[in-house]
Design a protein around this motif. Structure first.
Motif, short mmCIF file in Angstrom:
data_model
loop_
_atom_site.label_atom_id
_atom_site.label_comp_id
_atom_site.label_asym_id
_atom_site.label_seq_id
_atom_site.Cartn_x
_atom_site.Cartn_y
_atom_site.Cartn_z
N ILE A 77 42.32 32.84 40.67
CA ILE A 77 41.76 33.79 41.65
C ILE A 77 42.06 33.37 43.08
CG2 ILE A 77 39.93 34.57 40.10
CD1 ILE A 77 38.01 32.75 41.65
N ARG A 123 44.41 35.67 44.91
CA ARG A 123 44.08 37.09 45.01
C ARG A 123 43.48 37.41 46.37
NH1 ARG A 123 41.16 39.55 39.78
NH2 ARG A 123 40.98 41.21 41.34
N LEU A 159 49.29 41.68 41.56
CA LEU A 159 48.49 41.17 42.66
C LEU A 159 48.48 42.16 43.82
CD1 LEU A 159 49.22 37.34 43.00
CD2 LEU A 159 47.23 38.47 42.03
N ALA A 171 49.84 40.79 47.81
CA ALA A 171 50.20 39.38 47.59
C ALA A 171 50.90 38.78 48.80
CB ALA A 171 51.09 39.27 46.36
#
Length: 428
Positions: free
Chosen positions: A192, A195, A240, A243
């Motif tokens: 995570i 993210r 994602l 990203a």
């Protein structure tokens, strides 16, 4: 070679802490989330503290929470976060959820009348942090305690380091450099931390420590981010969100109001840099090395009489301030000079190396602590002291500190050309 003392500190501090007999008025903690950090940051320290019990857990996946509770000896499993918050037997909440959820669940915990130990970063951005730490719930009579968990600050090693820097006999801080690396491969590609929508990235994760160190060292806030550069994700999955806004590593330089400068490096996937080997050989290998803070103080006159001027200039380094109970070292180098008529006639250097696994004998802060205590246990002890209304060591992270911290993180992201991490829609 690691010595027996270090092995014992690791065993007693992280693997099998000596169990403490629990007091009847022990603080009962509930965990929000089955996090990977809680066994180190709270569960193990709680076993060794007579006034703390980890009593309950809730996770979004109940079977996972049940397995976690069984593994760590947690007696109560709740089916939801809200159900845990409504448990009248729980006094305090430990929040180690994804960064983007810190704000909401800290507010919800405070509303439920629970004390909150909140993992860093406090929130996703400065706006959320300001709203959290200035919330009316924290200004009410007998308000709950809220602490952002910068655990390293509570250990005697860090306070010893600061003592050498802020020594009134020495000059002010001129330059500071803080570096922290996680070896490449420690954090998986699907973590995570990569993210953006969950407020991930190096600066807001590992970099919060480096920023916090600089602010502690200078005892003031950065007045300007001089430069900030980052390394993005090499091959982010297509799933994602944004990203391109995620920093895998960041380097930033700051100017303080008095002209001093500080530099930080935070890398969540560090490679290369092996000593005695060509860079081309190690560029794809995980980078190894202790976290490090190095501080240069201005030269200061300590004696001026009869045409003789005696000055001293100090450099202080601390190694491994993040996990000091495993190993750390504080190096102090004082360079002296004698001048007559403006000419240097003599110089010499005095060096010393120190370790501080507990408060020194005779120190007013000395008490029940042991040499194997981790920084997390020192932090937990101060949290207990605050809840119980006791004075403690005096080390704390207050509301203004947490707000200023996140303001500096946001400014660093802006300077790097990245977006401030997003929060979530929640009505406080």
């Amino acid at each position: 070679m690691m010595g027996f003392d270090a092995l014992y500190r690791i065993y007693a501090g992280f693997i099998s802490p000596p169990p403490a007999k629990k007091r009847d008025d022990a603080i009962r903690f509930g965990l929000l989330g089955a996090s990977s950090i809680a066994p180190v940051s709270l569960i193990a320290p709680a076993k060794a503290h007579s006034e703390v019990i980890v009593a309950a857990i809730a996770a979004r996946d109940r079977p996972r929470a049940e397995a976690y509770a069984k593994k760590h000896g947690i007696p109560i499993v709740h089916s939801s976060y809200e159900e845990l918050l409504q448990d009248p037997s729980i006094d305090a909440i430990y929040i180690a959820l994804p960064n983007s959820l810190h704000y909401e669940w800290a507010i919800r915990s405070l509303r439920a009348g629970k004390h909150v130990l909140l993992e860093k970063p406090s929130c996703s951005n400065a706006e959320e942090t300001r709203a959290l730490f200035t919330h009316p719930l924290l200004k009410a009579p007998n308000a709950p305690i809220l602490l952002e968990a910068f655990h390293y600050r509570f250990h005697p090693a860090w306070q010893t380091f600061l003592g050498h820097i802020h020594d009134p006999a020495m000059g002010r801080v001129k330059n500071a450099f803080v570096q922290q690396y996680l070896p490449k491969g420690v954090i998986p590609d699907n973590d995570i931390r990569w993210r953006f929508d969950l407020a991930g990235g190096a600066m807001i994760d590992f970099g919060t420590y480096t920023m916090n160190c600089l602010r502690q060292i200078f005892k003031q806030e950065p007045s300007e981010v001089l430069e900030a550069t980052y390394r993005g994700l090499a091959s982010p999955p297509a799933s994602l969100v944004e990203a391109d806004q995620v920093d895998q590593a960041i380097t930033a330089r700051y100017r303080m109001a008095d002209g001093a400068t500080g530099t930080l490096i935070a890398d969540l996937s560090a490679s290369g840099g092996w000593p005695l080997l060509p860079t081309s050989w190690t560029m794809n290998l995980p980078r190894l090395g202790w976290p490090k803070c190095e501080v240069e103080l201005e030269e200061r006159v300590v004696e001026d009489s009869d045409g003789r001027v005696h000055t001293v200039k100090r450099i202080v380094v601390i190694w491994n301030h993040l996990m000091p109970s495993i190993y750390h070292r504080v190096d102090v180098e004082d360079t002296h000079a004698i001048r007559r008529g403006g000419q240097v006639v003599k110089t010499w250097t005095e060096c010393k190396r120190e370790k501080a696994y507990q408060w020194p004998a005779g120190d007013v802060r000395a008490g029940i602590e042991q040499g194997w205590w981790t920084s997390y246990l020192y932090q937990l002890h101060e949290f207990v002291n605050k809840v119980k209304g006791r004075e403690g060591s005096g080390v704390w992270v207050d509301a203004e500190d947490s707000i200023k911290q996140m303001e500096a993180v946001d400014e660093t992201y802006r300077k790097a050309g990245l977006k401030v991490r997003p929060g979530i829609a929640f009505e406080p």
